[in-house]
Design an enzyme around this catalytic site. Structure first.
Site, mmCIF file in Angstrom:
data_model
loop_
_atom_site.group_PDB
_atom_site.id
_atom_site.type_symbol
_atom_site.label_atom_id
_atom_site.label_comp_id
_atom_site.label_asym_id
_atom_site.label_seq_id
_atom_site.Cartn_x
_atom_site.Cartn_y
_atom_site.Cartn_z
ATOM 1 N N ASP A 100 -15.532 -44.135 -16.651
ATOM 2 C CA ASP A 100 -15.327 -42.882 -17.726
ATOM 3 C C ASP A 100 -16.353 -41.945 -17.817
ATOM 4 O O ASP A 100 -15.934 -40.825 -17.963
ATOM 5 C CB ASP A 100 -15.065 -43.705 -18.817
ATOM 6 C CG ASP A 100 -13.942 -44.596 -19.097
ATOM 7 O OD1 ASP A 100 -12.900 -44.271 -18.109
ATOM 8 O OD2 ASP A 100 -13.634 -45.398 -19.955
ATOM 9 N N GLY A 101 -17.478 -42.427 -17.400
ATOM 10 C CA GLY A 101 -18.346 -41.282 -17.542
ATOM 11 C C GLY A 101 -18.379 -40.127 -16.399
ATOM 12 O O GLY A 101 -18.650 -38.981 -16.785
ATOM 13 N N HIS A 105 -17.936 -36.290 -17.136
ATOM 14 C CA HIS A 105 -19.046 -35.146 -16.575
ATOM 15 C C HIS A 105 -17.982 -34.315 -15.734
ATOM 16 O O HIS A 105 -18.511 -32.950 -15.925
ATOM 17 C CB HIS A 105 -19.872 -36.044 -15.406
ATOM 18 C CG HIS A 105 -20.771 -35.237 -14.855
ATOM 19 N ND1 HIS A 105 -21.979 -34.824 -15.464
ATOM 20 C CD2 HIS A 105 -20.910 -34.828 -13.419
ATOM 21 C CE1 HIS A 105 -22.770 -34.150 -14.536
ATOM 22 N NE2 HIS A 105 -21.961 -34.116 -13.538
ATOM 23 N N ASN A 174 -15.425 -37.125 -25.531
ATOM 24 C CA ASN A 174 -15.687 -38.211 -26.487
ATOM 25 C C ASN A 174 -16.347 -38.089 -27.882
ATOM 26 O O ASN A 174 -15.582 -38.203 -28.618
ATOM 27 C CB ASN A 174 -16.498 -39.280 -25.724
ATOM 28 C CG ASN A 174 -15.644 -40.136 -24.811
ATOM 29 O OD1 ASN A 174 -14.552 -40.233 -24.913
ATOM 30 N ND2 ASN A 174 -16.330 -41.197 -24.168
ATOM 31 N N HIS A 202 -28.758 -40.665 -45.978
ATOM 32 C CA HIS A 202 -29.649 -41.250 -45.362
ATOM 33 C C HIS A 202 -29.001 -42.238 -44.118
ATOM 34 O O HIS A 202 -28.463 -43.114 -44.568
ATOM 35 C CB HIS A 202 -30.810 -41.998 -46.238
ATOM 36 C CG HIS A 202 -31.319 -41.028 -47.120
ATOM 37 N ND1 HIS A 202 -30.657 -40.462 -48.247
ATOM 38 C CD2 HIS A 202 -32.580 -40.530 -46.886
ATOM 39 C CE1 HIS A 202 -31.745 -39.768 -48.954
ATOM 40 N NE2 HIS A 202 -32.718 -39.674 -48.173
ATOM 41 N N ASP A 204 -29.118 -43.388 -39.541
ATOM 42 C CA ASP A 204 -29.503 -42.979 -38.157
ATOM 43 C C ASP A 204 -28.691 -41.944 -37.764
ATOM 44 O O ASP A 204 -29.333 -41.445 -36.478
ATOM 45 C CB ASP A 204 -29.592 -44.409 -37.659
ATOM 46 C CG ASP A 204 -30.306 -45.438 -37.989
ATOM 47 O OD1 ASP A 204 -31.345 -45.077 -38.581
ATOM 48 O OD2 ASP A 204 -30.218 -46.568 -37.357
ATOM 49 N N ALA A 216 -15.016 -45.421 -27.561
ATOM 50 C CA ALA A 216 -16.407 -45.571 -27.081
ATOM 51 C C ALA A 216 -17.562 -45.818 -28.159
ATOM 52 O O ALA A 216 -17.290 -46.653 -28.929
ATOM 53 C CB ALA A 216 -16.434 -44.170 -26.497
ATOM 54 N N TYR A 217 -18.398 -44.700 -28.285
ATOM 55 C CA TYR A 217 -19.626 -45.117 -29.194
ATOM 56 C C TYR A 217 -19.067 -45.283 -30.590
ATOM 57 O O TYR A 217 -19.585 -46.304 -31.299
ATOM 58 C CB TYR A 217 -20.388 -43.930 -29.154
ATOM 59 C CG TYR A 217 -21.896 -44.028 -29.603
ATOM 60 C CD1 TYR A 217 -22.184 -45.327 -29.960
ATOM 61 C CD2 TYR A 217 -22.632 -43.288 -29.737
ATOM 62 C CE1 TYR A 217 -23.556 -45.616 -30.312
ATOM 63 C CE2 TYR A 217 -23.908 -43.207 -30.288
ATOM 64 C CZ TYR A 217 -24.542 -44.427 -30.591
ATOM 65 O OH TYR A 217 -25.764 -44.620 -31.225
ATOM 66 N N SER A 220 -18.160 -48.728 -31.387
ATOM 67 C CA SER A 220 -19.587 -49.675 -31.522
ATOM 68 C C SER A 220 -19.974 -49.508 -33.048
ATOM 69 O O SER A 220 -20.626 -50.251 -33.689
ATOM 70 C CB SER A 220 -20.390 -49.374 -30.537
ATOM 71 O OG SER A 220 -19.945 -49.481 -29.134
#
Length: 369
Positions: A100-101, A105, A174, A202, A204, A216-217, A220
């Site tokens: 998938d990367g 790209h 993505n 506040h 991450d 994807a991310y 997660s």
């Protein structure tokens, strides 16, 4: 998702005796791209190239792929080499070999031309590159004969501005991610959507994902799975310092604005689709919105999004008796149970005699003594 005209007329084209004799291919100039130099990627690149040449179509490869260290162009009979920036302009179809990367790209170079992209999966999941390596020749012939599905995916664009000046801009298929880089401190930032205040947070960081990126991310980070046909952007906080902060799904036409608060103690960074991150300062703004271009994915016949979720995300990891196709087995189990109960009812439990091999209290006592 739309089917090709050929697919609509001939849904089982590959089963026809004329399948290998059709003289009107749907595509004539086939681009070929690959990113990683793994042996498996090279094998699929050569297999795709040979299939295209066997069908007397024009094969075009970009320079980055042609220069892969382990790729020997002698193994490919006929191929034209061009700059990657030109491959989307001159090709009718581009085949990307990798994970998938590799699709991510390639998206930046291909989206503006609306050229269809077919992915051959040599990565891990393969949500975007959905052709299996052992099916390359067969699936590729189906597609080149005009039996396929088109799937239009929208992209995101990001801008880092200082006043009216655009300091950095990028695009993503993505997601666009605000994160704290190498720091262990949380980011203190404020977010607006379409000019309206949403919250000061506040955390991450924040993941702004398309429906494509929702598996994807963002997944997660606890975000929802969004069907690719939805016109929506998902905003997923990363480890927020509050129990009430949850992902937000907004209109695909929304504009998200993020400002770093003056009390922030770390250096925030921004990345689009995992590309190198760039810093954002307190006097700057991060704008995220839909990109004007779309990436056109091409799937072989039979592609289903939910089937991809079941196989890639292992939704069906359970006992076979609970499978989706076991409805007919339920009746058999019920009948077997009824027969067994009938047989058990006919047994006179009071007239069961112990044989010589049975263990009775008397025998137990004898052994003890």
């Amino acid at each position: 998702m739309e089917n090709s005209a050929q697919s609509a007329r001939l849904p089982h084209l590959h089963e026809s005796e004329l399948f290998h004799a059709i003289k009107n291919p749907a595509f004539r100039r086939i681009g070929l791209m690959g990113r990683a130099g793994k042996r498996s990627v090279i094998q699929s690149l050569i297999q795709v190239a040979n299939t295209v040449n066997e069908m007397n179509l024009t094969l075009i490869m970009d320079m980055q792929t042609a220069n892969l260290p382990t790729l020997n162009l002698v193994d490919i009979e006929k191929v034209k080499i061009v700059k990657r920036s030109l491959i989307g302009e001159i090709c009718d179809l581009v085949i990307v070999v990798g994970g998938d990367g590799s699709i991510l790209h390639a998206a930046e170079a291909l989206a503006r031309y609306r050229v269809p992209v077919l992915g051959v999966n040599r990565g891990r999941l393969g949500f975007l590159a959905d052709v299996k390596p052992n099916e390359v020749a067969f699936k590729l012939r189906q597609v080149l004969m005009g039996d396929y599905q088109l799937d239009h995916r929208f992209l995101l664009t990001m801008e880092i501005r200082e006043g009216e000046n655009i300091l950095h801009e990028d695009m993503a298929l993505n997601d666009i991610v605000l994160h704290a880089g190498k720091s262990v401190h949380m980011i203190d930032f404020q977010m607006k959507i379409d000019g309206q205040d949403v919250y000061r947070q506040h955390s991450d960081g924040l993941i702004a994902a398309t429906p494509t990126g929702s598996t994807a991310y963002a997944l997660s980070g606890g975000g929802p799975i969004i069907h690719p046909s939805m016109d929506a952007i998902c905003l997923v906080p990363m480890h927020p310092h509050t129990l009430s902060s949850r992902p937000i799904v907004v209109s695909g036409n929304s504009e998200v604005c993020i400002r770093i608060h003056e009390d922030n103690r770390t250096q925030p960074m921004v990345s689009a689709d995992g590309k190198p991150s760039v810093p954002i300062e307190q006097d700057q703004r991060l704008y995220i919105r839909k990109h004007p271009d779309k990436l056109t994915l091409l799937h072989p016949p039979g592609f289903e999004f939910y089937e991809a979720c079941r196989t890639k995300l292992h939704w069906n990891v359970h006992a076979e008796e609970f499978s989706l196709d076991s409805d007919d087995d339920d009746d058999i189990d019920i009948e077997s149970t009824e027969v067994e109960n009938i047989e058990m009812d006919n047994i006179d439990h009071h007239n069961i005699e112990a044989d010589d091999h049975s263990i009775t209290p008397e025998k137990i006592g004898t052994k003890t003594e």
